[in-house]
Design a protein around this motif. Structure first.
Motif, PDB file in Angstrom:
ATOM      1  N   GLU A 162      -1.401   6.144   6.395  1.00  0.00           N
ATOM      2  CA  GLU A 162      -2.641   5.813   5.647  1.00  0.00           C
ATOM      3  C   GLU A 162      -2.707   4.501   5.200  1.00  0.00           C
ATOM      4  OE1 GLU A 162      -2.691  10.247   3.210  1.00  0.00           O
ATOM      5  OE2 GLU A 162      -2.246   8.329   2.056  1.00  0.00           O
ATOM      6  N   SER A 163      -1.328   3.924   4.969  1.00  0.00           N
ATOM      7  CA  SER A 163      -1.430   2.405   4.475  1.00  0.00           C
ATOM      8  C   SER A 163      -1.847   1.421   5.643  1.00  0.00           C
ATOM      9  CB  SER A 163       0.013   1.898   4.050  1.00  0.00           C
ATOM     10  OG  SER A 163       0.449   2.735   2.894  1.00  0.00           O
ATOM     11  N   LYS A 218      -9.496  -0.985   8.676  1.00  0.00           N
ATOM     12  CA  LYS A 218     -10.654  -0.746   7.944  1.00  0.00           C
ATOM     13  C   LYS A 218     -12.160  -1.034   8.837  1.00  0.00           C
ATOM     14  CE  LYS A 218      -9.449  -3.154   4.293  1.00  0.00           C
ATOM     15  NZ  LYS A 218      -9.098  -3.754   3.053  1.00  0.00           N
ATOM     16  N   SER A 268      -3.937   2.289   7.966  1.00  0.00           N
ATOM     17  CA  SER A 268      -5.366   2.614   7.984  1.00  0.00           C
ATOM     18  C   SER A 268      -6.023   1.663   7.074  1.00  0.00           C
ATOM     19  CB  SER A 268      -5.680   3.988   7.967  1.00  0.00           C
ATOM     20  OG  SER A 268      -5.119   4.685   9.129  1.00  0.00           O
ATOM     21  N   GLU A 269      -5.531   1.875   5.892  1.00  0.00           N
ATOM     22  CA  GLU A 269      -6.306   1.165   4.884  1.00  0.00           C
ATOM     23  C   GLU A 269      -6.294  -0.371   4.851  1.00  0.00           C
ATOM     24  OE1 GLU A 269      -4.547   2.057   0.659  1.00  0.00           O
ATOM     25  OE2 GLU A 269      -4.929  -0.120   0.383  1.00  0.00           O
ATOM     26  N   ARG A 272       1.387   4.589  -2.741  1.00  0.00           N
ATOM     27  CA  ARG A 272       1.719   5.869  -2.423  1.00  0.00           C
ATOM     28  C   ARG A 272       2.997   6.505  -2.796  1.00  0.00           C
ATOM     29  NH1 ARG A 272      -2.074   3.606   0.631  1.00  0.00           N
ATOM     30  NH2 ARG A 272      -3.957   4.689   1.065  1.00  0.00           N
ATOM     31  N   ALA A 329       0.977  -1.117   0.115  1.00  0.00           N
ATOM     32  CA  ALA A 329      -0.145   0.088   0.154  1.00  0.00           C
ATOM     33  C   ALA A 329       0.774   1.237   0.159  1.00  0.00           C
ATOM     34  CB  ALA A 329      -0.864  -0.075   1.123  1.00  0.00           C
TER      35      ALA A 329
END
Ligand SMILES: *Cc1c(COP(=O)(O)O)cnc(C)c1O
Length: 475
Positions: free
Chosen positions: A467-468, A475, A470-471, A434, A430
């Motif tokens: 962010e990764s 989730k 979290s993703e 980005r 992920a």
């Protein structure tokens, strides 16, 4: 898929890679790099967040290192070190001795044996330590080695024997010689740490009685009692890398190395990852004058210092094992006594590598560079604080310019992900989407940016990581 990607998939077998997974994806084909940025064949840009597997120090295409290599290229690229000396290798040996013994009038580590990579640097150290010990203790003795749980010292058979990562080593165990492991100070998962998880580096809130030091003491005493002390204690000083970024609490290194030495063993410091300013806290000493090796931070004086990865600034494969006059002298004798150290590689003392290394060492010793390393450490530390907000971040461990972020199912329980869940791999994939490249060690995400990384770039790395996580995991 690009043409180059196809060629790769057809012919190349990649290291530490499940090739079935590799063949299912479009490979990223790197074509250029500058500073902390890598470019691929489709014009995409990435940040090199693990310094190209821990090798790069000053960024890609540094003008001074490029120029040094070009200058050397116009003279000669390689001649043999068997029976011949050469200009940059001799100078590099002198500079390495200087860097390894700062300010010393009579340097302790004063002999340099060159080789090609981290594994060979360790092979040299272990063969020298073994033979030196037998020459001093008697040829009948078969001394063993002690190293840390989870240790990684390279992939050749000797280096693998010193290591203790079961997943890598299991298949080859009948080829290996036996070595002993002792627990490493992995505070976050230490069975002796009675503290409940907190939102901080586990070293800071741990509650223990330094049982890990006691374990080293026990091992060394037991071996001594058998009348055959360890030939050497092998360790990464201050932080173990491939074991999962395991930083040692302050004082641990000094204590255990004193114990090992008192029990009659030599010390082998594997600074393949930690060396060249990667881990040193730059605050203490003058920035322009900072110690370059981790062992120096706790005044540990090893008998062998192994360097590789960052030696050339990460530009070319080259390594060195530094040792003492005492070890060197044990290999002196009349030709027919055959006390020679029968070991060497075709590219020992390679000129291009030595020229790059000299340029890199000169850069490391500049005041501005010291300041830059200091600033990078502070930025990384500030940036990482934001990650404590995430439920699946269990521990954040930073040592100098190296950080490990351990992912867990829930920080309150420290429950680990099973390797099968590929938590670290999925987070890194992920991140790559980005534009930030790094590799996980199991459930630990590693950040080790080159020293030239700007404040903005550090921010991008940390944001991509947050962010990764979290993703993929929250989730
Ligand atoms: C990478 C590494 C090695 C092995 O180095 P190679 O150049 O990959 O052979 C040895 N020790 C440590 C601590 C390392 O990080």
């Amino acid at each position: 898929m690009s043409k180059l990607g196809k060629v790769d998939q057809r012919f190349v077998w990649h290291p530490f890679t499940q090739m079935r997974d590799w063949l299912r994806q479009d490979p990223i084909v790197i074509t250029r790099g500058r500073g902390a940025v890598l470019h691929d064949d489709r014009g995409r840009e990435y940040l090199d967040a693990n310094s190209s597997i821990w090798t790069n120090l000053h960024g890609h295409q540094h003008p001074r290192i490029n120029a040094a290599i070009r200058r050397q290229l116009n003279r000669i690229s390689h001649s043999s070190a068997l029976g011949l000396a050469n200009e940059p290798a001799s100078q590099l040996a002198q500079e390495l001795v200087r860097a390894a013994n700062p300010g010393a009038r009579q340097p302790r580590l004063n002999k340099v044996f060159f080789s090609d990579d981290g594994s060979t640097a360790l092979e040299v150290a272990l063969k020298l330590a073994y033979e030196f010990t037998r020459r001093t203790r008697g040829k009948a003795s078969r001394p063993r080695f002690l190293s840390l749980a989870g240790a990684y010292h390279g992939d050749t058979i000797g280096a693998v024997s010193l290591g203790h990562i079961d997943l890598f080593h299991r298949a080859y165990r009948h080829l290996l010689f036996p070595t002993d492991a002792v627990m490493s100070p992995y505070c976050y998962r230490c069975p002796f740490n009675r503290a409940r998880p907190e939102r901080a580096d586990a070293r800071e809130y741990r509650r223990c009685n330094w049982e890990c030091v006691g374990q080293v003491e026990k091992k060394c005493a037991a071996q001594k009692k058998k009348g055959n002390p360890y030939a050497a204690f092998v360790f990464e000083p201050r932080v173990q890398g491939a074991a999962g970024v395991i930083p040692q609490p302050k004082g641990w290194l000094k204590s255990v190395t004193d114990i090992a030495r008192a029990a009659g063993s030599l010390l082998i410091a594997d600074e393949v990852m930690t060396g060249f300013g990667r881990t040193n806290s730059s605050g203490k000493s003058q920035p322009g004058n900072a110690a370059l090796f981790a062992s120096q931070e706790e005044n540990v004086r090893p008998d062998f210092l192994c360097v590789a990865k960052g030696l050339t600034g990460g530009y070319l494969p080259m390594a060195a094992t530094l040792t003492t006059q005492t070890v060197f002298d044990a290999f002196l004798g009349k030709y027919e006594e055959f006390k020679t150290f029968f070991h060497g590689h075709s590219f020992t003392g390679n000129q291009l590598g030595a020229a790059a290394s000299l340029a890199s060492l000169a850069l490391l010793q500049e005041r501005a560079q010291g300041m830059a390393r200091q600033a990078l450490e502070a930025r990384l530390s500030r940036g990482l604080q934001s990650l404590w907000a995430l439920n699946s971040v269990g521990d954040i461990r930073q040592m100098g310019r190296v950080a490990g972020i351990e992912l867990v199912k829930d920080w309150r329980t420290r429950a680990p992900f099973h390797l099968r869940e590929r938590a670290g791999i999925r987070v890194c994939e992920a991140m790559a989407r980005r534009g930030v490249l790094t590799r996980p060690i199991g459930n630990v995400i590693l950040l080790m940016p080159p020293y030239c990384t700007t404040a903005k770039q550090v921010k991008r790395m940390v944001t991509a990581l947050a962010e990764s996580i979290s993703e993929v995991l929250e989730k």
